[in-house]
Design a protein around this motif. Structure first.
Motif, mmCIF file in Angstrom:
data_model
loop_
_atom_site.group_PDB
_atom_site.id
_atom_site.type_symbol
_atom_site.label_atom_id
_atom_site.label_comp_id
_atom_site.label_asym_id
_atom_site.label_seq_id
_atom_site.Cartn_x
_atom_site.Cartn_y
_atom_site.Cartn_z
ATOM 1 N N THR A 152 0.843 -1.196 0.000
ATOM 2 C CA THR A 152 0.000 0.000 0.000
ATOM 3 C C THR A 152 0.875 1.242 0.000
ATOM 4 O O THR A 152 2.031 1.207 0.436
ATOM 5 C CB THR A 152 -0.928 0.020 1.230
ATOM 6 O OG1 THR A 152 -1.683 1.240 1.234
ATOM 7 C CG2 THR A 152 -0.145 -0.065 2.524
ATOM 8 N N SER A 153 0.324 2.342 -0.472
ATOM 9 C CA SER A 153 1.045 3.616 -0.479
ATOM 10 C C SER A 153 0.629 4.510 0.689
ATOM 11 O O SER A 153 0.840 5.724 0.647
ATOM 12 C CB SER A 153 0.808 4.351 -1.801
ATOM 13 O OG SER A 153 -0.575 4.648 -1.961
ATOM 14 N N LEU A 154 0.044 3.929 1.738
ATOM 15 C CA LEU A 154 -0.394 4.733 2.887
ATOM 16 C C LEU A 154 0.770 5.407 3.602
ATOM 17 O O LEU A 154 0.602 6.446 4.239
ATOM 18 C CB LEU A 154 -1.177 3.860 3.869
ATOM 19 C CG LEU A 154 -2.565 3.401 3.394
ATOM 20 C CD1 LEU A 154 -3.170 2.410 4.386
ATOM 21 C CD2 LEU A 154 -3.493 4.589 3.186
ATOM 22 N N VAL A 155 1.966 4.837 3.498
ATOM 23 C CA VAL A 155 3.143 5.506 4.048
ATOM 24 C C VAL A 155 3.463 6.747 3.226
ATOM 25 O O VAL A 155 3.722 7.834 3.764
ATOM 26 C CB VAL A 155 4.359 4.554 4.077
ATOM 27 C CG1 VAL A 155 5.646 5.315 4.413
ATOM 28 C CG2 VAL A 155 4.138 3.441 5.096
ATOM 29 N N GLU A 156 3.433 6.601 1.911
ATOM 30 C CA GLU A 156 3.776 7.708 1.019
ATOM 31 C C GLU A 156 2.778 8.853 1.115
ATOM 32 O O GLU A 156 3.144 10.017 0.904
ATOM 33 C CB GLU A 156 3.858 7.208 -0.431
ATOM 34 C CG GLU A 156 5.112 6.408 -0.754
ATOM 35 C CD GLU A 156 5.165 5.040 -0.105
ATOM 36 O OE1 GLU A 156 6.252 4.446 -0.039
ATOM 37 O OE2 GLU A 156 4.100 4.534 0.342
ATOM 38 N N THR A 157 1.522 8.552 1.424
ATOM 39 C CA THR A 157 0.518 9.615 1.563
ATOM 40 C C THR A 157 0.499 10.219 2.968
ATOM 41 O O THR A 157 -0.319 11.092 3.247
ATOM 42 C CB THR A 157 -0.888 9.087 1.229
ATOM 43 O OG1 THR A 157 -1.164 7.915 2.005
ATOM 44 C CG2 THR A 157 -0.998 8.751 -0.247
ATOM 45 N N GLY A 158 1.386 9.751 3.842
ATOM 46 C CA GLY A 158 1.502 10.324 5.176
ATOM 47 C C GLY A 158 0.483 9.822 6.169
ATOM 48 O O GLY A 158 0.322 10.426 7.242
ATOM 49 N N VAL A 159 -0.193 8.714 5.864
ATOM 50 C CA VAL A 159 -1.238 8.194 6.749
ATOM 51 C C VAL A 159 -0.670 7.209 7.765
ATOM 52 O O VAL A 159 -1.012 7.253 8.952
ATOM 53 C CB VAL A 159 -2.364 7.539 5.923
ATOM 54 C CG1 VAL A 159 -3.394 6.876 6.847
ATOM 55 C CG2 VAL A 159 -3.037 8.575 5.035
ATOM 56 N N VAL A 160 0.206 6.308 7.321
ATOM 57 C CA VAL A 160 0.760 5.265 8.183
ATOM 58 C C VAL A 160 2.243 5.528 8.448
ATOM 59 O O VAL A 160 2.993 5.904 7.532
ATOM 60 C CB VAL A 160 0.564 3.866 7.553
ATOM 61 C CG1 VAL A 160 1.345 2.796 8.308
ATOM 62 C CG2 VAL A 160 -0.913 3.509 7.518
ATOM 63 N N ASP A 161 2.664 5.318 9.696
ATOM 64 C CA ASP A 161 4.060 5.513 10.094
ATOM 65 C C ASP A 161 4.951 4.477 9.399
ATOM 66 O O ASP A 161 4.636 3.274 9.417
ATOM 67 C CB ASP A 161 4.179 5.366 11.610
ATOM 68 C CG ASP A 161 5.611 5.491 12.082
ATOM 69 O OD1 ASP A 161 6.091 6.621 12.209
ATOM 70 O OD2 ASP A 161 6.244 4.426 12.314
ATOM 71 N N PRO A 162 6.062 4.890 8.784
ATOM 72 C CA PRO A 162 6.899 3.944 8.033
ATOM 73 C C PRO A 162 7.502 2.840 8.896
ATOM 74 O O PRO A 162 7.601 1.689 8.442
ATOM 75 C CB PRO A 162 7.985 4.829 7.407
ATOM 76 C CG PRO A 162 7.943 6.112 8.161
ATOM 77 C CD PRO A 162 6.546 6.272 8.632
ATOM 78 N N GLU A 163 7.919 3.151 10.135
ATOM 79 C CA GLU A 163 8.505 2.127 11.000
ATOM 80 C C GLU A 163 7.462 1.074 11.362
ATOM 81 O O GLU A 163 7.740 -0.132 11.374
ATOM 82 C CB GLU A 163 9.076 2.763 12.261
ATOM 83 C CG GLU A 163 10.207 3.737 12.008
ATOM 84 C CD GLU A 163 11.394 3.073 11.311
ATOM 85 O OE1 GLU A 163 11.693 1.900 11.643
ATOM 86 O OE2 GLU A 163 12.000 3.720 10.438
#
Length: 378
Positions: A251-262
């Motif tokens: 998913t791109s939820l990290v790239e959209t700033g929704v989910v924390d990358p770690e």
């Protein structure tokens, strides 16, 4: 593929004859796939099966007798992965008898203005307009130029659910993951176009608006709903060979700033270990650095699909079990893979994974995607 050569070729396709035909504005591979699905079930649309090899139904955008042509206008995105998938989808569209025109509306000064000027004669006179993303600023700027009495909105993924909800309650056409952010001056300026677009996409008077969707979206009163069953995809590809094992969809939820990358990396590692997953199908917008890290820390084989995942899964091979975070594919893949024995499972998003910057709508919207995908009526 030679970029300079292929960029020029689609632009030589003639525009539809004034007052006739259909124009589709697309910006992503999935939007173009859904335009193909929509065209496939239209009785008056020429298709490859109506003529000889390579889409004999049309020649350079000219309709065969009694048929109305479709011209796909690609408003090209900037990222290379999306562009590559769109090139492949454009080839498939031509095979089905659709004309394709390619516009570089992004990435250079004046691209939007040149695109608007080039498309204005067509948009002013075309009979029917199909759009794939009502939230797009490009589409919102171009939409006032169109006087078509027939408008069709095809899926741009789960954003369709938010689109119909916003039309119902009269909200601004702003994507769910941006709804909690402070408006910039640029966003405020584009708000004029967004308001005009919402009015154009609201059924009324002699204007007919259709929603073509595979999503559990409820259109507002007056808007026609046509269900996308992915009949073109199922007829053109597969069924896939099914492998023993598990695939994981990114998913791109990290790239959209929704989910924390770690948090995301830790969750993917845990899923891979618990389910014995071997392949990770990356979203086209996932950052290369993140994918390198996932490969190094999880041992997963990272797959960069060359087409929308619906087509990749249908061609196969596909894992016996597919794990996916809440996204478009939790609704589309069950349709595409029906009867193949593949089991798609949705991974819930824990609120603890969200970033502080995620809008308040983020968790409720993601939860709604999960809930609707798990509904027994789906």
């Amino acid at each position: 593929m030679d970029e300079s050569r292929t960029t020029a070729t689609p632009d030589r396709t003639p525009a539809p004859h004034p007052g006739h035909g259909t124009v589709a504005l697309v910006e992503s591979p999935v939007q173009l796939l859904n335009v193909l699905e929509w065209a496939h079930i239209q009785p008056g649309i020429p298709a490859a099966r109506d003529g000889g090899p390579g889409g004999g139904g049309t020649a350079g955008g000219t309709a065969v007798r009694g048929r109305v042509p479709v011209t796909v206008v690609v408003l090209s995105p900037a990222d290379p992965t999306s562009r590559g998938q769109l090139r492949r989808m454009a080839e498939l569209a031509r095979d089905e008898g659709l004309a394709v025109r390619w516009f570089e509306a992004r990435g250079n000064r004046g691209g939007l203005l040149r695109t608007a000027l080039a498309l204005a004669p067509t948009l002013l006179r075309v009979r029917r307009l199909v759009i794939g993303d009502p939230f797009s600023r490009l589409v919102q700027v171009l939409l006032p130029l169109c006087r078509a009495k027939e408008l069709t909105v095809v899926d741009d993924g789960t954003a369709t659910m938010e689109f119909t909800a916003l039309l119902e309650r009269g909200g601004r056409l702003v994507r769910w993951h941006r709804s909690g952010r402070r408006r910039s001056l640029v966003e405020a300026a584009f708000g004029v176009f967004a308001s005009a677009a919402r009015r154009r996409l609201t059924p009324g008077g002699r204007r007919r608006v259709e929603l073509f969707s595979a999503m559990p979206a409820t259109p507002p009163a007056g808007m026609a709903l046509t269900v996308n069953a992915f009949s073109w995809t199922r007829g053109r590809f597969g069924p896939p060979h099914v492998l023993a094992g598990t695939d994981l969809i990114g998913t791109s939820l990290v790239e959209t700033g929704v989910v924390d990358p770690e948090r995301y990396v830790a969750v993917v590692a845990d899923l891979a270990a618990r389910h014995g997953a071997r392949r990770y199908f990356a979203h086209r917008k996932e950052a290369q650095e993140k994918l390198h890290r996932l490969a190094a820390e999880t041992g997963l084989e990272i797959v960069r699909p060359d087409l929308p995942l619906e087509l990749v899964a249908r061609r196969g091979p596909a894992g016996r079990v597919i794990l996916s975070f809440p996204s478009t594919v939790v609704h589309t893949l069950p349709l595409v893979l029906a009867g193949t024995g593949v089991d798609l499972r949705v991974v819930d998003i824990d609120p603890a994974w969200l970033t502080p910057a995620a809008g308040e709508r983020a968790h409720t919207f993601l939860a709604a995607i999960t809930s609707s995908a798990k509904s027994p009526t789906r």
